[in-house]
Design an enzyme around this catalytic site. Structure first.
Site: not given
Ligand SMILES: Cc1cc2nc3c(=O)[nH]c(=O)nc-3n(C[C@H](O)[C@H](O)[C@H](O)COP(=O)(O)OP(=O)(O)OC[C@H]3O[C@@H](n4cnc5c(N)ncnc54)[C@H](O)[C@@H]3O)c2cc1C
Length: 589
Positions: A135, A268, A299
């Site tokens: 992640f 996402e 991001r």
């Protein structure tokens, strides 16, 4: 005629009853943070009451999708809490408090074990190990999850455990004030959103877990009436301070329509599975900003790229860009992106297997929050603690994906213990009738307001102002203009009309939401103006570089405005682990 109706209204208002209750520890908020703290208190054997302004099973925490971090080493045995801490500090652009980070990284495994104890169903490997995935900017796979509904499963587990422990929870209490005497807490005041009953709650200690302040941008991943900045106002009016309110994370992909669901998150994973971003001219614009990683860029970079396209006139007529999945096989979308498929059908009747989604950056997470001490999240008001998205210290200028949920678990436990300790050793408590009278009077005055200004319109005015003056990219002129616009909105707020009816007191709740948003917006604008640099989520077009002199926390209070607070230095054992982490193939929810 109308005067007559108002008199009747006023009589009715004065007849609304007041309920007085007492508890040892009051928890404001029944999201992940609040419930975890309440569970700790109940397990210790302490009297606890938790209240929320929306049903516990539907708290904002239930929206969280991607996962929760802990260096469990189920997939990568070289991981360690130290590496988790190093990744968190790097991602925070060196504004995170190292002690807070250490506490969370060290305590994370316990947080996951607690959830397992409450019966949470984590995704597991064939041999029973908890699965962990990559992640964001994590060095190792350390994000545990439950499908794409991790938050919902956490919330369900916490609700179940609270039921087992028979914890008192009130789901419709709106807290309007934290009550203090001489800088010490003695309870809170509020009302029942359903029937208007006023609540005077006496408590030794108060844990504030009422969420963040990102619902006052036009597009936001928070739903209506949540994250309206209540924690910020409640804490500040009680005498506490805020840290870095300007640091708000914008997620690149939020929906644009319909208006009341604008900002709903498109995971996402949509880009991760091969979604393509295009501007109104049909150009794949990430080629201009990150030709190597394209749509899989970070991001903040994707959000900034989309924002720039829109600002420079290459956006869609509704002010967005296109996210196109239609080239992907239908089965892939249904199998890997079921929530995206379902959400778009529900909110727009749009079939993403055939048509592109119109998206724009959306306000997503409050990295700043109530100033707390790292060890126990106590504030400078005696007996008042803050946790979860309401608090600050862990994320600095950018949140490492998955760290918010673990923060709720770790500090929920610690703060539950700290509040229990505080209550056990409290030898006396002095209350203030004046404080209670003042809280009661504000409600009465609001209920008697028959002005011409509409609360929803003013909420909208704040959202427009924050979007136009303090959005993804900021500058001095815009921020100053924002403050001037806020002055005018606040003037109009003195002429609002409140119209509770038989259906409930939502109108009164919205008026308090508005007050909270106005205060939080002011703190955000002033701190954004003061942070004359670009760092993490905070982009200043007039100060595009990061300034080493601004590696400080900006602490805001009603009385003293902003002060600069140095950030503690990173311990050498963590510092040596900080490195550039490749984001290839990873997502950052
Ligand atoms: C779409 C989405 C996906 C996400 N995915 C992830 C993820 O994968 N991993 C991760 O770590 N984080 C994720 N997050 C962030 C994370 O979900 C939140 O930061 C976290 O759940 C906040 O929890 P909390 O307990 O602090 O606050 P909340 O869950 O917001 O709870 C706040 C509580 O306070 C109550 N309240 C507020 N004001 C008042 C008042 N005046 N009076 C009484 N009660 C009040 C509310 O009713 C509520 O019960 C995601 C967020 C979103 C929106």
């Amino acid at each position: 005629m109308s005067g007559c109706i108002h008199n009747l209204d006023d009589m009715w208002i004065n007849n609304i009853k007041e309920q007085q209750i007492s508890t040892s520890v009051l928890v404001i908020g029944t999201g992940g943070a609040g419930l975890r703290a309440a569970i700790e208190l109940a397990e210790i054997g302490m009297d606890v009451l938790a209240v929320g302004k929306r049903p516990r099973h539907d708290a904002h925490t239930s929206l969280a999708a991607g996962g929760i971090n802990a260096s469990l080493r189920t997939m990568d045995e070289n991981d360690s809490w130290q590496q988790h801490a190093a990744d968190t500090i790097k991602e925070s652009y060196y504004l995170a408090d190292p002690t807070t980070v250490e506490i969370v990284a060290k305590g994370a495994a316990q947080g996951i074990a607690d959830l397992e104890r409450y019966g949470m169903e984590f995704a597991r490997e064939d041999d029973g190990r908890i699965s962990q995935r990559f992640f964001g900017a994590h060095t190792f796979r350390r994000t545990a999850f439950a499908g794409d509904y991790t938050g919902l499963e956490i919330q369900r587990s916490l609700v179940r455990r609270s039921q087992q422990l028979d914890i008192s929870i009130l789901d419709t209490i709106y807290v309007t004030d934290i009550l203090t005497h001489d800088n010490r807490v003695f309870g809170a005041y509020g009302f029942d959103i359903g029937n208007g009953t006023k609540y005077l709650i006496h408590a030794d200690a108060v844990i504030l877990a009422a969420g963040g302040h990102n619902r006052f941008w036009r597009r936001t991943s928070s739903r209506r009436d949540e994250n309206t900045g209540d924690s910020f106002r409640l804490a500040v009016e009680a005498g506490a301070r805020l840290r870095d309110p300007e640091l708000v994370q914008f997620h690149p992909s939020g929906t644009i329509e319909p208006e009341d669901a604008a900002g709903t998150l498109i995971s996402e994973a949509a880009r991760g599975e091969g979604g393509i971003l295009r501007n109104a001219l049909g150009e794949r614009f990430m080629e201009r900003y990150d030709p190597e990683r394209m749509e899989l860029s970070t991001r903040d970079r994707v959000a900034l790229a989309a924002y720039t396209e829109i600002q420079q006139g290459r956006g869609t007529p509704n002010g967005g860009v296109w996210l196109d999945l239609s080239h992907l096989r239908r089965e892939i979308i249904l199998e890997r992106l079921p929530r995206v498929y379902q959400t778009m059908l529900e909110v727009q009747m749009l079939d993403v297997t055939r048509e592109p989604i119109e998206i724009a950056p959306t306000a997503h997470y409050s990295m700043g929050g109530v100033w707390v001490r790292p060890e126990d999240h106590s504030t400078e008001v005696e007996g008042l603690f803050a946790i979860g998205e309401a608090s600050s210290g862990l994320h600095g200028a950018n949140r490492l994906g998955g760290n918010s949920l673990i923060e709720l678990l770790v500090f929920g436990r610690i703060v539950g213990q700290a509040a229990a300790e505080y209550s056990s050793h409290l030898s006396e408590q002095i209350r203030s009738e004046a404080a209670v009278a003042s809280a009661r009077q504000v409600i009465n005055r609001l209920l008697a307001s028959h002005g011409t200004e509409n609360v929803r319109t003013l909420q909208r005015a704040i959202r427009d102002m924050m979007t136009e003056n303090a959005g993804v990219v900021r500058n001095e002129t815009g921020l100053k203009e924002g403050l001037a616009r806020l002055d005018k909105i606040e003037e109009r707020m003195s002429n609002i009309g409140i119209h509770p009816d038989i259906a409930g007191f939502q109108d009164l709740a919205h008026a308090y939401d508005l007050k909270s948003s106005a205060l939080s917006a002011r703190a955000t604008l002033e701190a954004a103006l003061e942070r004359r640099e670009t760092r993490g989520c905070h982009n200043r077009s007039d100060f595009p570089e990061t300034d080493a002199g601004m590696q400080v926390n900006l602490v805001w209070s009603l009385e003293n405005g902003i002060t600069h607070e140095p950030v503690e230095s990173v311990p050498p054992e963590i510092d040596k682990l900080i490195r550039e982490v490749s984001l290839e193939g990873k997502l950052v929810e």
